[in-house]
Design an enzyme around this catalytic site. Structure first.
Site, PDB file in Angstrom:
ATOM      1  N   GLU A 109     -14.377  -0.380   0.878  1.00 27.40           N
ATOM      2  CA  GLU A 109     -13.135  -0.098   1.607  1.00 27.40           C
ATOM      3  C   GLU A 109     -12.137  -1.237   1.420  1.00 27.40           C
ATOM      4  OE1 GLU A 109     -11.090   1.640   3.066  1.00 27.40           O
ATOM      5  OE2 GLU A 109     -11.901   3.013   4.544  1.00 27.40           O
ATOM      6  N   ASP A 110     -10.872  -0.925   1.648  1.00 34.07           N
ATOM      7  CA  ASP A 110      -9.849  -1.974   1.601  1.00 34.07           C
ATOM      8  C   ASP A 110      -9.854  -2.803   2.885  1.00 34.07           C
ATOM      9  OD1 ASP A 110      -8.950   0.175   3.156  1.00 34.07           O
ATOM     10  OD2 ASP A 110      -6.981   0.321   2.202  1.00 34.07           O
ATOM     11  N   ASP A 113     -10.401  -1.374  10.456  1.00 36.83           N
ATOM     12  CA  ASP A 113      -9.555  -1.629  11.620  1.00 36.83           C
ATOM     13  C   ASP A 113     -10.351  -1.170  12.853  1.00 36.83           C
ATOM     14  OD1 ASP A 113      -7.147  -2.175  12.956  1.00 36.83           O
ATOM     15  OD2 ASP A 113      -6.326  -0.211  12.577  1.00 36.83           O
ATOM     16  N   PHE A 163      -0.592  -6.296  10.537  1.00 32.99           N
ATOM     17  CA  PHE A 163      -0.524  -5.249   9.512  1.00 32.99           C
ATOM     18  C   PHE A 163      -0.233  -5.899   8.160  1.00 32.99           C
ATOM     19  CE2 PHE A 163       0.979  -1.680   7.068  1.00 32.99           C
ATOM     20  CZ  PHE A 163       0.103  -0.687   7.466  1.00 32.99           C
ATOM     21  N   ASP A 170      -1.129  -0.367   1.395  1.00 33.01           N
ATOM     22  CA  ASP A 170       0.269   0.073   1.336  1.00 33.01           C
ATOM     23  C   ASP A 170       0.904   0.157   2.714  1.00 33.01           C
ATOM     24  OD1 ASP A 170      -1.196   2.363   2.289  1.00 33.01           O
ATOM     25  OD2 ASP A 170       0.572   3.570   1.842  1.00 33.01           O
ATOM     26  N   ARG A 176       1.097  -1.510  -2.946  1.00 30.30           N
ATOM     27  CA  ARG A 176      -0.299  -1.562  -3.411  1.00 30.30           C
ATOM     28  C   ARG A 176      -0.433  -2.476  -4.621  1.00 30.30           C
ATOM     29  NH1 ARG A 176      -3.085   2.551  -0.666  1.00 30.30           N
ATOM     30  NH2 ARG A 176      -1.958   4.487  -0.362  1.00 30.30           N
TER      31      ARG A 176
END
Ligand code: 5GP
Length: 190
Positions: A109-110, A113, A163, A170, A176
């Site tokens: 995963e990036d 959260d 964030f 993105d 990105r």
């Protein structure tokens, strides 16, 4: 032509981004993670499952530091939000191309959260007979986590509840391609 995107600066030197991790810091950390995975998966059938689109850059770098025979596959999911908060409802937009039965899976995963997207994804993959399922995330924001039980096996960096964009992440489809991780300092102007 009107694009709706500010065109008077480059994205890489965008004045409305504050760098959180440089390209160099990222490269060093991803190399460490790759070496760790290489050591942990000796003699095992490994498949990395990237979650599109955000994980694409991390996935590409990470796999080149894993010195093992291995496969890759991708899934795309839509995670539904109630305002800005994830509801945990996940729709599979693109599924794996090959079965994962008897394989050792690492979901890549990036960023994590609330953790609800990955929780649901692991539930779904857990029904498919994999030998093991572990999680790798480039970034982890522990503060907003709702599923406190979610175990992250490989993590690039823990970050505060801000964030971030870049390195695959993105905002409205943009950024990105940034080679670094940045925090948007002025969402109106960026
Ligand atoms: P979760 O279900 O863990 O709340 O949601 C994780 C997903 O939310 C990530 O895969 C990513 O798409 C998005 N997300 C969460 N935090 C951030 C952030 O700081 N920046 C960006 N660009 N996306 C984020």
């Amino acid at each position: 032509m009107e694009t709706g995107i500010a065109m008077d600066h480059t994205e890489f030197k965008n004045p409305y981004l504050r760098t959180m991790f440089t390209e160099q810091q990222i490269a060093e950390r991803v190399e460490e993670l790759g070496k760790q995975i290489t050591a942990d998966y000796q003699g095992k059938r490994l498949v990395l499952v990237g979650v599109l689109k955000g994980s694409c850059v991390f996935m590409a770098d990470l796999m080149r530091h894993i010195d093992l025979p291995m496969e890759i596959d991708f899934m795309a999911v839509a995670s539904y939000k109630d305002g800005t908060v994830s509801t945990g409802d996940v729709e599979i937009l693109k599924d794996l191309t090959k079965p994962i039965r008897d394989k050792n899976v690492i979901v890549v995963e990036d960023i994590i959260d609330t953790g609800l997207t990955l929780t649901r994804l692991v539930d779904i993959l857990g029904t498919r007979g994999a030998k093991s399922i572990k999680l790798a995330t480039f970034l982890d924001k522990p503060e907003p986590r709702i599923n406190k039980e979610l175990k992250v096996d490989y993590c690039g960096f823990e970050i505060p509840n801000e964030f971030v964009v870049g390195y695959g992440l993105d905002v409205a489809g943009r950024f990105r391609n940034l080679p670094f991780i940045g925090v948007v300092t002025d969402p109106e102007k960026v």
